[in-house]
Structure formats: C-alpha cells, structure tokens
Write an enzyme that holds these catalytic residues in place. Structure first.
Site, mmCIF file in Angstrom:
data_model
loop_
_atom_site.group_PDB
_atom_site.id
_atom_site.type_symbol
_atom_site.label_atom_id
_atom_site.label_comp_id
_atom_site.label_asym_id
_atom_site.label_seq_id
_atom_site.Cartn_x
_atom_site.Cartn_y
_atom_site.Cartn_z
ATOM 1 N N GLY A 1 0.808 -1.126 -0.162
ATOM 2 C CA GLY A 1 0.133 -0.229 0.124
ATOM 3 C C GLY A 1 0.878 1.493 -0.031
ATOM 4 O O GLY A 1 0.714 2.230 0.158
ATOM 5 N N THR B 1 1.459 3.173 -1.637
ATOM 6 C CA THR B 1 1.313 4.470 -3.007
ATOM 7 C C THR B 1 -0.321 4.670 -2.450
ATOM 8 O O THR B 1 -0.774 6.271 -2.459
ATOM 9 C CB THR B 1 0.908 4.344 -4.402
ATOM 10 O OG1 THR B 1 0.137 3.199 -4.399
ATOM 11 C CG2 THR B 1 1.865 3.889 -5.233
ATOM 12 N N GLN C 1 -2.021 7.076 1.368
ATOM 13 C CA GLN C 1 -1.649 8.082 1.970
ATOM 14 C C GLN C 1 -0.928 7.138 3.407
ATOM 15 O O GLN C 1 0.427 8.208 3.497
ATOM 16 C CB GLN C 1 -2.919 8.601 2.792
ATOM 17 C CG GLN C 1 -3.009 9.544 3.727
ATOM 18 C CD GLN C 1 -3.624 9.957 4.253
ATOM 19 O OE1 GLN C 1 -4.376 11.080 5.232
ATOM 20 N NE2 GLN C 1 -4.178 8.755 5.514
ATOM 21 N N ASP C 2 -1.717 6.266 3.724
ATOM 22 C CA ASP C 2 -0.281 5.920 4.877
ATOM 23 C C ASP C 2 1.222 5.470 4.617
ATOM 24 O O ASP C 2 1.947 5.210 5.305
ATOM 25 C CB ASP C 2 -0.891 4.901 5.527
ATOM 26 C CG ASP C 2 -2.000 5.370 6.713
ATOM 27 O OD1 ASP C 2 -2.613 6.613 6.502
ATOM 28 O OD2 ASP C 2 -2.887 4.489 7.250
ATOM 29 N N SER D 1 -8.612 -1.510 12.174
ATOM 30 C CA SER D 1 -9.386 -0.015 11.381
ATOM 31 C C SER D 1 -10.383 -0.205 12.103
ATOM 32 O O SER D 1 -10.853 -1.020 13.077
ATOM 33 C CB SER D 1 -10.100 0.027 10.138
ATOM 34 O OG SER D 1 -11.119 0.714 10.328
ATOM 35 N N GLU E 1 -13.598 0.958 11.544
ATOM 36 C CA GLU E 1 -14.124 0.241 11.237
ATOM 37 C C GLU E 1 -14.294 -0.656 11.139
ATOM 38 O O GLU E 1 -16.096 -1.436 11.285
ATOM 39 C CB GLU E 1 -14.327 0.541 9.585
ATOM 40 C CG GLU E 1 -13.961 1.454 9.043
ATOM 41 C CD GLU E 1 -15.424 2.609 9.166
ATOM 42 O OE1 GLU E 1 -16.151 1.717 9.025
ATOM 43 O OE2 GLU E 1 -14.894 3.589 9.517
ATOM 44 N N TYR F 1 -15.904 -3.712 3.282
ATOM 45 C CA TYR F 1 -14.541 -2.985 4.429
ATOM 46 C C TYR F 1 -13.999 -4.007 5.817
ATOM 47 O O TYR F 1 -13.345 -3.730 6.355
ATOM 48 C CB TYR F 1 -14.408 -2.265 4.022
ATOM 49 C CG TYR F 1 -13.159 -1.068 4.932
ATOM 50 C CD1 TYR F 1 -12.037 -1.194 4.089
ATOM 51 C CD2 TYR F 1 -12.932 -0.358 6.814
ATOM 52 C CE1 TYR F 1 -10.882 -0.311 4.884
ATOM 53 C CE2 TYR F 1 -11.919 0.440 6.483
ATOM 54 C CZ TYR F 1 -10.939 -0.329 6.053
ATOM 55 O OH TYR F 1 -9.982 -0.047 6.479
ATOM 56 N N LYS G 1 -11.496 -6.296 7.429
ATOM 57 C CA LYS G 1 -10.784 -5.820 8.803
ATOM 58 C C LYS G 1 -10.413 -6.759 9.780
ATOM 59 O O LYS G 1 -9.346 -7.258 10.234
ATOM 60 C CB LYS G 1 -10.526 -4.810 8.576
ATOM 61 C CG LYS G 1 -10.359 -3.388 7.983
ATOM 62 C CD LYS G 1 -8.792 -3.134 8.025
ATOM 63 C CE LYS G 1 -8.206 -2.555 6.949
ATOM 64 N NZ LYS G 1 -6.875 -2.953 6.724
HETATM 65 P P1 GDP Z 1 -14.097 5.832 6.615
HETATM 66 O O1 GDP Z 1 -15.125 7.054 7.842
HETATM 67 O O2 GDP Z 1 -14.128 4.719 6.508
HETATM 68 O O3 GDP Z 1 -16.414 5.780 6.059
HETATM 69 O O4 GDP Z 1 -15.115 8.057 5.789
HETATM 70 P P2 GDP Z 1 -15.163 8.559 5.432
HETATM 71 O O5 GDP Z 1 -14.249 10.243 5.366
HETATM 72 O O6 GDP Z 1 -15.404 8.077 3.592
HETATM 73 O O7 GDP Z 1 -16.748 9.243 5.866
HETATM 74 C C1 GDP Z 1 -17.222 9.378 6.482
HETATM 75 C C2 GDP Z 1 -18.360 9.655 7.227
HETATM 76 O O8 GDP Z 1 -18.347 10.684 6.531
HETATM 77 C C3 GDP Z 1 -19.215 8.413 7.404
HETATM 78 O O9 GDP Z 1 -20.289 8.376 7.685
HETATM 79 C C4 GDP Z 1 -19.480 8.510 5.457
HETATM 80 O O10 GDP Z 1 -21.474 8.264 5.810
HETATM 81 C C5 GDP Z 1 -19.788 9.979 6.268
HETATM 82 N N1 GDP Z 1 -20.026 11.404 4.872
HETATM 83 C C6 GDP Z 1 -21.151 11.933 4.745
HETATM 84 N N2 GDP Z 1 -21.028 12.291 2.917
HETATM 85 C C7 GDP Z 1 -19.999 12.160 2.537
HETATM 86 C C8 GDP Z 1 -19.175 11.821 1.882
HETATM 87 O O11 GDP Z 1 -20.171 12.893 0.527
HETATM 88 N N3 GDP Z 1 -17.847 11.329 0.871
HETATM 89 C C9 GDP Z 1 -18.066 10.310 2.136
HETATM 90 N N4 GDP Z 1 -16.590 9.585 1.832
HETATM 91 N N5 GDP Z 1 -18.542 10.093 3.492
HETATM 92 C C10 GDP Z 1 -19.513 10.772 3.316
#
Ligand code: GDP
Length: 328
Positions: free
Chosen positions: A8, A10, A12-13, A127, A129, A151, A155
């Site tokens: 991984g 390329t 961010q981490d 994670s 998550e 995902y 994990k």
């Molecule tokens: P995650 O925690 O790994 O899913 O990181 P994300 O940055 O993809 O999403 C974080 C939170 O932002 C989640 O609860 C999404 O449902 C919420 N969210 C709301 N609007 C958006 C959007 O437009 N894009 C993404 N990526 N997340 C969103």
C-alpha cells in the site's frame, strides 16, 4: 541499515510511512502491482531512495518472492481496498485484498521467516471501522466488533488472522486499530478531503456547491503523520500486541463543514451544501471515538495535531493547490 517492506506504498499512509522510515535511516521497499499506478512517480519523488517491487496481495507466490528478495526486518501491511463506500460495490474484491491479503502476507512472513536472531516483525493496519455499530463508548482494544461494511468485515478477518499468527507461530505481529486519520495526502473521495478541497474551490470561485451524504455521523479524526509513528513504535516493542490509535475527540461531519467554511470566512454554509442519497451508505457507522490510553502508557504515543489544526492544514494545502492549478 534496517529494511522495511510496505504494502500500500502509494496510499496516504504508505507515503507518510515511507518518508518517516527513510528519516529514521531505514532502507524502504514498496510493493506495487503493475506499472500503471499513477502515483508511482509521486512516491518515488517523495522518497528517492525507495525501491519498488512488483507483487500482488492476491498472489501468495509473488509475496513470498518479494519477502525473500527484500529480507525485511519489518513488514507494514497497509495495502487494502480502503474506501468504505466502494467496498459495498466490490465486496468480493474487498474480502480478497483487504481480508485474504493479510493472510497471504502473513504466510509469506511465516514461510520466509527471517533469521532466528532477527525474525521479521509484522504490522497489520486494522481499523476503527471494525467497531461499526459500537458496543461501547469510547472504544478500546477490548471492545467487541460489529462491522457495518464489507470493508469492516474484511478488516476483522485481517485483525484476527494477525492475532492467530502471533499465537500459533509466535510471529512478532502487531495490529494497530487506527481511527480515521487524514491530511493533505488523503484521497478526494474521503469526506475530510472532499470538504476541504470543495471549500477551497468555492472560495476561489471554481465550484458552487458540495453534494454530501449523511452529515450527522461522527468520527475521531487525527493526522496521518502522527499515526504512522505509532505503527513504527508498535514494532519496536519487545512483545507484539494490539493498540487503539485515536485522538479521543469526536466531531460530526457538520462540525467539519463548520470549521472548514470558517477558514474560508463563511459563517452560514447552508447555501453551499446539498445532500444526495448517492453518498449515503447501505449501513452506517454513526459514532466513533477511541480510547488510546494503552498506546499512551505503553508506547509513549500521543497525537500532536488537533482537529482544528488538521482541517486548517488541509484547507490551506487545497487552497494553494487549486489556485495554482487554475493559474490564479
Ligand atoms: P470512513 O469512516 O472510512 O467511512 O471515512 P469517510 O471519510 O469515507 O466517511 C466518513 C463519514 O462521512 C461517513 O459516516 C460517511 O457516511 C460520511 N459522509 C457524508 N457525506 C459524505 C461524502 O460525500 N463522502 C464521504 N466519503 N463520506 C461522507
């Protein structure tokens, strides 16, 4: 000179860790599959001494060959399909790479092994998550998992596989349960970077609105540069273990919008934000907040960058980048 292999590389981490380890005097090797990855030139320019090797987390024999060739002291398994929304659309591929990929990397480490006096140490990027529909707040290493996406499920598999290889084969395998960590190197699909980039573009007159999904969910957001240090610290311990890495603060997406627009001098952001079902998830993780006391006391790790500083750093980066791109 210590040798580290990063999957991984390329992402961010991978990019943060590659630079961090190079500064510590490591020789760093990165795994890439195929030459088509558009970020290869970028990672090479960020760490000119970095050596890239071909291999694929779907192909065990390629991983054994790479580990044999590199003879690493430390392996950092950061490679994954890491975007939650995409994992719902490509669930099987996510299980294959984010889940089974961990097993294959551990098999390569077990088979090649390193020397008796210097066995290979392994880091797994677990994670927050995995906590999903949280059973306890804040979440610790002892909180049970309830993943809410393909995902998260993959994990959990990777996390328990790491634990199993530690217990079954005595491998120095540690798992970092990292809460969301962001920064200017974050992909534009993630909510933090999507927001800071869009606000910068709105400020520059390049964009009119941001279209968002659920803005009520909360995340514990830290800075990726701080978090890769914790990965390295885990592998310097006598004993392998699991650690939660988090700031202990949580913010809603609404807060993120507030803080980002404030940096652009906009107090009422409602005219600039729309919502659309296409950015909602089939199942949501509503609230994440981590308790990193174990990492504080055992590793001496603490986050340095606050939420406000993180958002400012990302917004300022995006403002400079977007205005340069537009020739402003
Ligand atoms: P995650 O925690 O790994 O899913 O990181 P994300 O940055 O993809 O999403 C974080 C939170 O932002 C989640 O609860 C999404 O449902 C919420 N969210 C709301 N609007 C958006 C959007 O437009 N894009 C993404 N990526 N997340 C969103």
């Amino acid at each position: 000179m210590k040798r580290a292999l990063i999957t991984g590389i390329t992402g961010q981490d991978g990019r943060h860790l590659s630079q961090f380890l190079a500064n510590k005097g490591y020789q760093v090797f990165g795994l890439v599959h195929g030459q088509a990855n558009p970020k290869i030139d970028l990672v090479q320019s960020e760490n000119p001494a970095l050596e890239l090797l071909e291999g694929d987390l779907r192909d065990l024999s390629s991983l054994i060959a790479v580990v044999e060739q590199v003879q690493p002291d430390e392996v950092y398994n950061l490679g994954a399909i890491s975007f939650v929304q995409l994992s719902f659309k490509q669930a099987e591929l996510t299980a294959e790479i984010t889940g089974l990929g961990v097993l294959r990397m551990l098999e390569a480490v077990r088979i090649v092994g390193g020397t008796d006096t210097n066995p290979i140490r392994f880091y797994q990027a677990s994670s927050s998550e995995m906590f999903g529909k949280v059973h306890q707040t804040p979440q610790t290493e002892a909180t049970s998992f309830h993943p809410r996406s393909p995902y998260g499920v993959a994990k959990v598999f990777g996390h328990y596989t790491t634990l199993n290889y530690r217990e079954a084969y005595g491998i120095h395998a540690s798992s970092g349960i990292l809460f969301n960590h962001e920064g200017p190197k974050r992909g534009l699909e993630f909510v933090t970077r999507k927001v800071t980039n869009s606000v910068a573009r709105i400020q520059l007159g390049l964009q009119e609105v941001i279209t968002m999904g659920n803005i009520e969910s909360s995340r514990d957001w830290g800075y990726a540069g701080d978090y890769v240090e914790a990965m390295w610290m885990m592998l310097q311990q006598e004993e392998p273990d699991d650690y939660v890495i988090a700031t202990g603060e949580t913010h809603t997406i609404r807060d993120l919008l507030d803080v980002s627009f404030k940096h652009a001098g906009i107090d009422d952001w409602t005219p600039y934000v729309k919502q659309d079902q296409r950015f909602y998830r089939p199942a949501e993780v509503d609230l994440l907040i981590g308790d990193a006391s174990k990492a504080h006391s055992r590793l001496g790790w603490k986050p340095r960058v606050s939420f406000n500083e993180l958002v400012r750093m990302m917004y300022e980066h995006d403002l400079a980048e977007e205005s340069a791109k537009a020739g402003l």
